[in-house]
Design an enzyme around this catalytic site. Structure first.
Site, short mmCIF file in Angstrom:
data_model
loop_
_atom_site.label_atom_id
_atom_site.label_comp_id
_atom_site.label_asym_id
_atom_site.label_seq_id
_atom_site.Cartn_x
_atom_site.Cartn_y
_atom_site.Cartn_z
N TRP A 200 0.83 -1.17 0.10
CA TRP A 200 -0.04 0.05 -0.01
C TRP A 200 0.75 1.22 -0.03
O TRP A 200 1.88 1.36 0.51
CB TRP A 200 -0.75 0.08 1.09
CG TRP A 200 -1.79 1.20 1.43
CD1 TRP A 200 -2.90 1.43 0.81
CD2 TRP A 200 -1.31 2.29 2.12
NE1 TRP A 200 -3.56 2.99 0.86
CE2 TRP A 200 -2.31 3.36 2.05
CE3 TRP A 200 -0.28 2.91 2.89
CZ2 TRP A 200 -2.54 4.57 2.61
CZ3 TRP A 200 -0.72 3.96 3.56
CH2 TRP A 200 -1.34 4.87 3.16
N ASP A 367 -16.19 12.39 -1.06
CA ASP A 367 -15.76 11.08 -0.63
C ASP A 367 -16.27 10.79 0.59
O ASP A 367 -17.56 10.75 0.89
CB ASP A 367 -14.35 11.20 -0.29
CG ASP A 367 -13.44 10.30 -0.72
OD1 ASP A 367 -13.57 9.24 0.13
OD2 ASP A 367 -12.78 9.96 -1.72
N LYS A 477 -16.57 7.10 -7.86
CA LYS A 477 -15.26 6.27 -7.32
C LYS A 477 -15.67 4.97 -6.43
O LYS A 477 -16.33 5.22 -5.33
CB LYS A 477 -14.30 7.54 -6.42
CG LYS A 477 -13.19 6.79 -6.09
CD LYS A 477 -12.30 7.70 -5.16
CE LYS A 477 -11.14 7.18 -4.48
NZ LYS A 477 -10.08 8.20 -3.62
N ASP A 479 -14.77 2.06 -4.56
CA ASP A 479 -13.60 1.73 -3.60
C ASP A 479 -13.69 0.34 -2.83
O ASP A 479 -14.83 -0.10 -2.98
CB ASP A 479 -13.48 2.87 -2.34
CG ASP A 479 -11.96 2.89 -1.91
OD1 ASP A 479 -11.19 2.07 -2.38
OD2 ASP A 479 -11.66 3.72 -1.15
N MET A 480 -12.89 -0.43 -2.45
CA MET A 480 -12.68 -1.66 -1.89
C MET A 480 -11.50 -1.53 -0.95
O MET A 480 -10.67 -1.75 -1.33
CB MET A 480 -12.83 -2.66 -2.94
CG MET A 480 -13.05 -4.02 -2.42
SD MET A 480 -11.57 -5.20 -1.85
CE MET A 480 -12.02 -6.40 -1.83
N CYS A 527 -11.06 1.80 -7.34
CA CYS A 527 -10.01 1.82 -6.37
C CYS A 527 -10.18 0.80 -5.58
O CYS A 527 -11.16 0.40 -5.17
CB CYS A 527 -10.35 3.36 -5.55
SG CYS A 527 -9.28 3.70 -4.26
N ASP A 549 -3.04 5.44 -3.09
CA ASP A 549 -3.41 6.54 -1.94
C ASP A 549 -2.07 7.57 -1.91
O ASP A 549 -2.39 8.40 -1.16
CB ASP A 549 -3.64 5.86 -0.74
CG ASP A 549 -5.10 5.51 -0.98
OD1 ASP A 549 -5.99 5.85 -1.78
OD2 ASP A 549 -5.67 4.59 -0.34
#
Length: 730
Positions: A200, A367, A477, A479-480, A527, A549
């Site tokens: 990450w 977000d 967006k 995300d997961m 994402c 990120d």
């Protein structure tokens, strides 16, 4: 170019402009690999399979079939019959035996490129070069198992797409314990292994390693393709560079667990394999049922890494990305995450939007934190109802106010997850992936929803589509934010638990396919905690993927270099953020952050309200550059000029128009040098005999001079300083 079968020699030839791939049939039934490399027409290459050497084929020497199997270059090797190298297929019977042996039965050559049911795959685009497909049908007569080996080529590409479909034509269940998608066998020529590794916030760093005897490669067992390993593997000759050396590359069009391996064998041959990771995988194949493995894209280059890169870029732009945004300018967006995190309300968002609009931003992306009681990361995922305490009037009121000020509206979602502290989990705990009786390994206080369960998948779709219908939303967006543990499904029966990871990925694909059918003009950006699922499978559904990120410009040079090795710049989600950077605390010039983000989709991840007047003016200048150069970056050819990963001093790359009419050069200095003269960089992608004007200075050069003589870059003031040059043909 095209596909041809030499019936006399029993050899198939698949030819593109710069490559040839040959498959031979030995003894009338063994399908083997003969050649993959530069263009070649002669189908007499079957001898390269060494079937005429000892050990002889079983028809000539039935006493040594095991020795034959242990060295023959199978196109699709199976486990259990004497081939002790990495196999592609392992099948268990009702009786508990594990063995398979595939024999050639027939073939057909068809025009076009068939799709793969439920899976992302390359396709033939109208006007994008004709495709042809070879289907080789093999059977195991004992198991009643049919395998269709599928190979597709495109008239405008040097890539080869491969997949396999297995069908149970017998009368009993078969249990697939391993189904890889592709195998490639070749003699070792001192190859090195190229992979993209990381974690990450430092994804897809390029790594070369010397090939040694035994197994080497990369894999993921995290339920996603992962931050740690890209589903990519390449063998390169030791002298490989951007424009020299040979490359054999595999790239997996899949978003879940994978295995990519190279094995240097006892006979100094190399076997490359790629497919769904066999650990934890088992698929029950009932009589009459079929299983299709995901696609592998193969690329050979004898013109270095650069030619490989541009082959992947063009293939994905022309034959994988389906979005209407493929050739369209993407809106300049600002995301509120690093500006506010969970601490925002409607007025705070509108304040950011108004200020950003003044500077040229075109979209506000809201977000995490707008739904349920989501004031932190430990609750409310799955409860996709607007928190009207933060957003009175809901999403519609916010979107209408944004629209009135001339701003588009985008939104963050994490549809695949459910928080333990949520109404959805309290109502449907059996919808979460977990093992009964075992304390689960939690991450961010959330579980993964079992998308193999139809009612869970339907709930997710209805929740997401209701959000999108409720307001004028242009962008999502998706995300997961956690990886798989405790792999168990309360929906699947005992015999099907090994199918969960793959069924989950298929469920994600179905959800995004449904979403895009209902909302065809939606700009979808995938994402996964940054770049944890940046793979060709996701690219089939979204034209851009959040790269990492970590938005620090210095670190992004390395991340984006590895990403651009395979993916078009238009697919790389890249934003300008504030300093000190929120991930690593580094400070880089605002100008440099903008230049690096121009090598992707471009946007902002900061609190514009707190910027100085000087920084806001820099924003306006950056956005003007984006509008000026976005088409060139999106559509042009990518050339890597220098790598800070290699030289630890500076980074340089360019985007050149395909017709050679212009080029944009990006140069970033890692550290300032004292008492040095200028540095010379040699450009690429220009027309040697044409003359070019540098739009920044008015200087004039020939293409030949810029590519062979080079451009002189004076020392720049300060660490991480950067510069752009734009060259236009006269």
């Amino acid at each position: 170019m095209g596909i041809y079968f030499d019936e006399k020699r029993s050899v198939f030839r698949l030819s593109t402009e710069h490559t040839a791939y040959f498959i031979g049939i030995t003894d009338g039934k063994y399908v083997g690999h003969a050649y993959y490399g530069g263009p070649m027409e002669d189908c007499g290459c079957g001898y390269l399979m060494r079937a005429g050497e000892k050990p002889k084929p079983p028809s000539e020497n039935p006493w040594e079939k095991a020795s034959f199997a242990d060295s023959y270059p199978f196109e699709y090797p199976a486990w259990g019959v004497g081939d002790y190298r990495e196999s592609c297929l392992c099948v268990r019977t009702e009786g508990g035996h594990r063995c398979a042996e595939l024999f050639y039965e027939s073939h057909r050559i068809v025009s076009g490129k068939p799709g793969l049911p439920g899976l992302p795959a390359t396709f033939e685009r109208e006007g994008g070069g004709e495709a042809e497909t070879l289907e080789i049908v093999c059977k195991d007569p004992v198991l009643g198992l049919k395998a269709v080996l599928r190979y597709s080529i495109f008239g405008d590409s040097d890539a080869l797409a491969r997949s396999v479909t297995l069908t149970n034509e017998g009368e009993e269940n078969l249990y697939l314990e391993k189904v890889l998608s592709a195998c490639l066998e070749m003699d070792n020529e001192g190859y090195e292994l190229l992979t993209l590794n990381g974690s990450w916030a430092r994804e897809r760093h390029m790594e070369f390693s010397k090939l040694r005897h035994g197994f080497q490669g990369v894999e993921s067992l995290r339920g996603v393709s992962s931050h740690q390993a890209q589903p990519f593997l390449a063998l390169t000759t030791p002298d490989v560079g951007q424009d020299r050396g040979e490359v054999y590359a595999f790239h997996f069009v899949y978003s879940g667990n994978f295995s990519a391996r190279a094995e240097l064998t006892q006979f100094d041959t190399v076997r490359m394999t790629m497919g769904i990771h066999p650990d934890g995988f088992e698929w029950t194949l009932a009589p009459g049922e079929s299983f299709t493995a995901p696609e592998v894209v193969c690329v050979y280059s004898d013109r270095g890494l650069g030619a490989m890169t541009r082959t992947f870029h063009d293939l994905y732009r022309n034959h994988l990305i389906r979005s209407p945004y493929l050739h369209r300018k993407r809106p300049v967006l600002i995301n509120n995450w690093e500006a506010t995190y969970f601490d925002f309300d409607k007025e705070r968002l509108l304040e950011i939007a108004r200020r950003a609009k003044e500077d040229g931003v075109e979209m506000l992306v809201m977000d995490d934190g707008w739904f349920g009681k989501r004031d932190n990361e430990h609750c409310s995922l799955g409860d996709w109802q607007v928190n009207e305490r933060k957003l009175p009037g809901g999403l519609r009121a916010l979107s209408e106010e944004l629209k009135a000020m001339g701003m588009k509206f985008g939104i963050w979602l994490e549809p695949e997850m459910v928080s333990r502290d949520s109404e959805l989990y309290r109502e449907h705990p059996d919808w979460a992936i977990r093992i009964p009786g075992r304390e689960p390994a939690m991450s961010r206080g959330q579980y993964i929803l079992d998308l193999s369960r139809p009612e869970a998948a339907d709930y997710v779709y209805q929740a997401v589509s209701a959000v999108l219908r409720s307001a004028d939303i242009s962008y999502v967006k998706w995300d997961m934010n956690r990886q798989m543990t405790d792999i168990g499904s309360a929906y699947l029966g005992r015999e099907h638990q090994g199918e969960l990871c793959h069924r989950y990925v298929l469920g994600v694909y179905r959800l995004q396919e449904r979403l895009l059918r209902e909302f065809p003009d939606l700009l979808l950006e995938n994402c996964t905690s940054g770049g944890g699922r940046f793979d060709p499978g996701m690219l089939y559904y979204s034209p851009q993927i959040w790269c990492s990120d970590n938005t620090d410009a210095a670190e992004r040079l390395r991340i984006q270099e590895g990403t651009a090795l395979l993916y078009p710049l238009s697919a790389i989600g890249a934003h300008v953020s504030i300093c000190p950077n929120h991930v690593n605390g580094r400070v880089t010039p605002f100008e440099t952050r903008g230049y690096v983000a121009l090598g992707g989709t471009f946007g902002y991840e900061l609190d514009v309200v707190r910027l100085s007047d000087e920084e806001r003016q820099a924003m306006r200048d950056q956005i003007a550059l984006y509008h000026k150069y976005q088409e060139l970056v999106r559509e042009g050819d990518y050339y890597r000029i220098a790598s800070v990963r290699e030289n630890h001093e500076f980074d340089c790359y360019l985007a050149a128009a395909k017709d050679g009419s212009e080029a944009l050069v990006t140069y970033v200095q890692e550290t300032a040098r004292s008492n040095y003269h200028s540095r010379r960089i040699r450009l690429a992608g220009l027309l040697p005999k044409e003359r070019y004007v540098c739009t920044e200075t008015g200087e004039e050069f020939s293409g030949e001079l810029l590519m062979r003589g080079g451009l002189l870059v004076p020392p720049l003031p300060g660490d991480h300083a950067a510069k752009l040059w734009h060259f236009v043909k006269k």
